[in-house]
Scaffold this active site. Structure first.
Site, PDB file in Angstrom:
ATOM      1  N   LYS A 206       0.842  -1.201   0.000  1.00 34.30           N
ATOM      2  CA  LYS A 206       0.000   0.000   0.000  1.00 34.30           C
ATOM      3  C   LYS A 206       0.878   1.253   0.000  1.00 34.30           C
ATOM      4  O   LYS A 206       0.695   2.155  -0.794  1.00 34.30           O
ATOM      5  CB  LYS A 206      -0.913  -0.028   1.225  1.00 34.30           C
ATOM      6  CG  LYS A 206      -1.765   1.196   1.372  1.00 34.30           C
ATOM      7  CD  LYS A 206      -2.597   1.128   2.630  1.00 34.30           C
ATOM      8  CE  LYS A 206      -3.195   2.487   2.922  1.00 34.30           C
ATOM      9  NZ  LYS A 206      -3.918   2.525   4.192  1.00 34.30           N
ATOM     10  N   GLU A 212      10.829  -4.833   3.756  1.00 37.10           N
ATOM     11  CA  GLU A 212      10.840  -6.247   3.369  1.00 37.10           C
ATOM     12  C   GLU A 212      10.378  -6.427   1.927  1.00 37.10           C
ATOM     13  O   GLU A 212      10.983  -7.154   1.130  1.00 37.10           O
ATOM     14  CB  GLU A 212       9.906  -7.064   4.273  1.00 37.10           C
ATOM     15  CG  GLU A 212      10.361  -7.205   5.714  1.00 37.10           C
ATOM     16  CD  GLU A 212       9.805  -6.129   6.633  1.00 37.10           C
ATOM     17  OE1 GLU A 212       9.583  -4.983   6.140  1.00 37.10           O
ATOM     18  OE2 GLU A 212       9.608  -6.396   7.816  1.00 37.10           O
ATOM     19  N   GLY A 267      -4.381  -1.481   5.809  1.00 34.80           N
ATOM     20  CA  GLY A 267      -3.615  -2.655   5.370  1.00 34.80           C
ATOM     21  C   GLY A 267      -4.273  -3.968   5.762  1.00 34.80           C
ATOM     22  O   GLY A 267      -4.424  -4.875   4.949  1.00 34.80           O
ATOM     23  N   ARG A 268      -4.714  -4.061   7.017  1.00 34.96           N
ATOM     24  CA  ARG A 268      -5.276  -5.339   7.502  1.00 34.96           C
ATOM     25  C   ARG A 268      -6.715  -5.546   7.043  1.00 34.96           C
ATOM     26  O   ARG A 268      -7.334  -6.543   7.396  1.00 34.96           O
ATOM     27  CB  ARG A 268      -5.159  -5.419   9.020  1.00 34.96           C
ATOM     28  CG  ARG A 268      -5.749  -4.239   9.781  1.00 34.96           C
ATOM     29  CD  ARG A 268      -5.286  -4.244  11.230  1.00 34.96           C
ATOM     30  NE  ARG A 268      -5.641  -3.041  11.961  1.00 34.96           N
ATOM     31  CZ  ARG A 268      -4.935  -1.923  11.978  1.00 34.96           C
ATOM     32  NH1 ARG A 268      -3.832  -1.831  11.254  1.00 34.96           N
ATOM     33  NH2 ARG A 268      -5.312  -0.886  12.702  1.00 34.96           N
ATOM     34  N   GLU A 353      -3.677  -5.815  15.827  1.00 34.59           N
ATOM     35  CA  GLU A 353      -3.179  -4.548  15.286  1.00 34.59           C
ATOM     36  C   GLU A 353      -4.253  -3.462  15.426  1.00 34.59           C
ATOM     37  O   GLU A 353      -3.941  -2.285  15.506  1.00 34.59           O
ATOM     38  CB  GLU A 353      -2.752  -4.717  13.814  1.00 34.59           C
ATOM     39  CG  GLU A 353      -1.705  -3.701  13.400  1.00 34.59           C
ATOM     40  CD  GLU A 353      -1.173  -3.883  11.995  1.00 34.59           C
ATOM     41  OE1 GLU A 353      -1.872  -4.468  11.143  1.00 34.59           O
ATOM     42  OE2 GLU A 353      -0.050  -3.420  11.719  1.00 34.59           O
ATOM     43  N   HIS A 384      -3.979 -32.270  21.169  1.00 37.65           N
ATOM     44  CA  HIS A 384      -2.897 -33.097  21.696  1.00 37.65           C
ATOM     45  C   HIS A 384      -1.749 -32.241  22.205  1.00 37.65           C
ATOM     46  O   HIS A 384      -0.634 -32.720  22.370  1.00 37.65           O
ATOM     47  CB  HIS A 384      -2.434 -34.080  20.615  1.00 37.65           C
ATOM     48  CG  HIS A 384      -3.579 -34.941  20.146  1.00 37.65           C
ATOM     49  ND1 HIS A 384      -3.938 -36.095  20.805  1.00 37.65           N
ATOM     50  CD2 HIS A 384      -4.497 -34.745  19.159  1.00 37.65           C
ATOM     51  CE1 HIS A 384      -5.019 -36.603  20.202  1.00 37.65           C
ATOM     52  NE2 HIS A 384      -5.377 -35.795  19.211  1.00 37.65           N
ATOM     53  N   LYS A 512       9.129  -0.076  12.097  1.00 35.70           N
ATOM     54  CA  LYS A 512       9.662   0.110  10.735  1.00 35.70           C
ATOM     55  C   LYS A 512      10.772   1.155  10.748  1.00 35.70           C
ATOM     56  O   LYS A 512      11.827   0.975  10.133  1.00 35.70           O
ATOM     57  CB  LYS A 512       8.546   0.619   9.804  1.00 35.70           C
ATOM     58  CG  LYS A 512       7.516  -0.417   9.384  1.00 35.70           C
ATOM     59  CD  LYS A 512       6.599   0.180   8.311  1.00 35.70           C
ATOM     60  CE  LYS A 512       5.583  -0.797   7.784  1.00 35.70           C
ATOM     61  NZ  LYS A 512       4.728  -0.284   6.726  1.00 35.70           N
TER      62      LYS A 512
HETATM   63  O1  LIG Z   1       1.252  -2.632   2.299  1.00 36.72           O
HETATM   64  P1  LIG Z   1       2.397  -2.014   2.998  1.00 36.72           P
HETATM   65  O2  LIG Z   1       2.356  -0.514   2.952  1.00 36.72           O
HETATM   66  O3  LIG Z   1       3.711  -2.556   2.499  1.00 36.72           O
HETATM   67  O4  LIG Z   1       2.285  -2.384   4.501  1.00 36.72           O
HETATM   68  C1  LIG Z   1       2.394  -3.683   4.981  1.00 36.72           C
HETATM   69  C2  LIG Z   1       2.063  -3.717   6.451  1.00 36.72           C
HETATM   70  O5  LIG Z   1       2.888  -2.746   7.076  1.00 36.72           O
HETATM   71  C3  LIG Z   1       2.715  -2.517   8.441  1.00 36.72           C
HETATM   72  O6  LIG Z   1       3.323  -3.522   9.151  1.00 36.72           O
HETATM   73  C4  LIG Z   1       1.278  -2.325   8.838  1.00 36.72           C
HETATM   74  O7  LIG Z   1       1.156  -2.315  10.206  1.00 36.72           O
HETATM   75  C5  LIG Z   1       0.389  -3.377   8.232  1.00 36.72           C
HETATM   76  O8  LIG Z   1      -0.968  -3.109   8.523  1.00 36.72           O
HETATM   77  C6  LIG Z   1       0.600  -3.381   6.746  1.00 36.72           C
HETATM   78  O9  LIG Z   1      -0.267  -4.282   6.149  1.00 36.72           O
END
Ligand SMILES: O=P(O)(O)OC[C@H]1O[C@H](O)[C@H](O)[C@@H](O)[C@@H]1O
Length: 549
Positions: A206, A212, A267-268, A353, A384, A512
């Site tokens: 986003k 990463e 994002g989530r 989150e 188990h 981050k």
């Molecule tokens: O989609 P991006 O901008 O790469 O973000 C990826 C992720 O980054 C962070 O860790 C946010 O807390 C997440 O909610 C998000 O989905």
């Protein structure tokens, strides 16, 4: 004292909890033959039995009164109407617009976003079709057989887990591989298993700034170029999903290959947007659309059903009951369906989150517990191992059991065993086994009375452990969409009760920033005095181990 804990409805619930704590569900079932009949709900293909919860009519009434006192319906409507309810980032929260199959306009800053949503869906549909049909070819003319989907957090969990859950619907034309972690082991394993001429990389971010995802994409690009592709060939092999079109273009993705999303999609909450492109590529557009339709059905249920018959509202209030009045620290999800095994990890991000916060909307510290720890894994495996702690541990861990009534490749014996374990666990948690029963079992075993009592105490199961059981006919895309939206709205309702902003994530953001600062330290580009003594020591150890030999 906070506004919430000073509400008369809150005080009433504290009093009710003190009474309910002395009652056992075993007795309630014995006293009321209709308990299971009365305490069930059905919505969007999901059946919920909530009778194995430590609530009576008074407690339920008290919880719904609390929801009304917290203006739940007003805030719910504000979210759907596009008000800027994410107040710390000044954003609307409109994942529901992504699955709005009604004619309703959704306005952001006075502009209807629905035409853009529809145009993006059409782009996903057309692109999926061209990849599946072989019309979209790699630069050497070979059809695409592998999709490498790179993203992390919400740009990874939703696509991966939905694709996994709907495995029986997978198309044969392509195989989708997901990569999230910056740990190079993962991307190297994936890239070494695919042919670069037949591979399409879908980069999902986003913000287009997540370390990463950027690094994994650079590694994939490097692999592509070293394998024989050229800069011009990249257009046929790399596409991106991002709300930051400028950064994506500067990175080298051609504008035509960028699928847009918007800052009003968290994002989530983004699997419903173009972030879901890998789902469409893995399962076909119709199945992706099915997910959206199921979520839309749940949105309709959430916005129209009376609170007392509203599944997400009920689940949220039961969660508040245990978290705030029974000191439950965690909530466990137990899907009895192998393909749905990822759901606990999905809901973990969604819930933790969103409601892992200790400050109210007004910036005051809370004086009550907020979001619980979410965890779990597929049944029967957990029976188990960690179920021991749910049965006999010292705290209360409310559980969500879920089971499809029909599964693909149905093997009646396997499925009957799966179901019997699922139902048997909910029964054991509820009724337990009394000391007297255990003591009686030890009769005639040649034990003296003291030893018999000691052993009976160990074998006693207190029971009275709460659970919900969800059943659905089979896990179709629509049912899964409804199930995920149900958890989204549950989290929203709890955020309303706890007076949190469920839509920011400053703790994650700090991680981050610090990660990048430490990277500069590791690469020798930052003054060591920027770091505390412990971090300096760790950086020095890493640098020493990785110094040129
Ligand atoms: O989609 P991006 O901008 O790469 O973000 C990826 C992720 O980054 C962070 O860790 C946010 O807390 C997440 O909610 C998000 O989905």
């Amino acid at each position: 004292m906070s506004v919430l804990t000073s509400l008369p409805e809150w005080k009433k619930l504290s009093e009710l909890a003190a009474t309910v704590k002395n009652a056992h569900m075993r007795d309630w079932f014995a006293q009321d033959a209709n308990r299971a009949d009365k305490m069930q709900l059905e919505a969007c293909g999901i059946f919920l039995d909530y009778s194995k919860n430590r609530v009576n009519d008074d407690a339920l009434k008290g919880l719904f009164d609390l929801a009304r006192a917290c203006k739940l319906e007003t805030l719910r409507d504000a979210m759907f109407a596009g008000e800027q309810i994410n107040s710390t980032e000044g954003r609307a929260v409109l994942h529901t617009a992504l699955r709005n199959f009604s004619d309703r306009k959704v306005l952001v800053d006075g502009e209807d976003v629905m035409p853009e949503v529809h145009a993006t869906l059409a782009k996903i549909e057309a692109f999926t079709a061209s990849v599946h049909s072989g019309e979209h070819k790699g630069y050497t003319g070979k059809p695409i057989k592998h999709i490498v989907a790179i993203g992390i957090g919400g740009s990874f969990l939703g696509p991966k887990i939905m694709t996994e859950a709907l495995k029986p619907h997978t198309v044969e034309a392509v195989k989708v591989h997901f990569v999230a972690n910056v740990d190079g082991c993962h991307i190297h394993d994936v890239l070494s298993s695919v042919d670069f001429e037949e591979t399409l990389v879908v980069m999902s971010s986003k913000s287009f700034s997540t370390q990463e995802t950027l690094q994994n994409t650079l590694t994939a690009k490097d692999w592509f170029l070293k394998s024989g592709g050229t800069q011009e060939d990249i257009a046929k092999h790399f596409v991106a999903v991002s709300s930051n079109v400028k950064a994506a273009t500067e990175f080298g993705i051609s504008a035509d290959n960028i699928f847009p999303m918007w800052d009003w999609v968290g994002g989530r909450y983004s699997l419903w947007s173009a972030i879901g492109l890998p789902i469409s590529l893995a399962l076909g557009f119709e199945n992706f659309k099915g997910l959206l339709e199921g979520a839309f059905d749940m949105d309709t249920h959430f916005t129209t059903a009376p609170l007392e018959e509203n599944m997400p509202v009920l689940l949220a209030l039961l969660g508040v009951w245990y978290r705030n009045f029974f000191d439950a620290q965690s909530h466990v999800l137990l899907p009895y369906y192998h393909y749905l095994r990822g759901l606990p990890a999905y809901v973990q991000q969604l819930d933790m989150e969103s409601n892992g916060k200790e400050v109210t909307q007004e910036g005051e510290n809370v004086d009550y517990p907020t979001g619980p720890i979410i965890w779990g894994s597929e049944g029967t495996n957990g029976q188990h191992s960690f179920h021991q702690l749910i049965h006999q541990g010292s705290g209360v861990i409310p559980a969500d059991f879920m089971l499809p009534l029909n599964v693909p490749n149905q093997d009646d014996t396997h499925h009957a065993m799966l179901a019997s374990n699922c139902f048997g666990q909910t029964q054991a948690l509820m009724q337990g086994k009394t000391f007297e029963e255990c003591y009686a079992d030890l009769d005639g075993k040649g034990l003296d009375d003291a030893e018999r009592k000691r052993l009976a105490a160990h074998k006693t199961m207190p029971g009275n452990k709460p659970s919900n059981t969800f059943l659905f006919d089979s896990l179709t895309p629509k049912t899964l969409g409804a199930l995920v939206a149900m958890y989204e709205h549950k989290v929203f309702v709890q955020g309303v009760i706890w007076n949190l902003n469920s839509f920011d994530q400053w703790g994650v953001e700090l991680g981050k920033v610090l990660g990048n600062q430490v990277l500069a330290g590791i690469q020798g580009e930052a003054d060591k005095d920027n770091f505390d003594a412990s971090t300096q020591q760790l950086i020095a150890k890493f640098r020493a181990a990785n110094a040129p030999k």
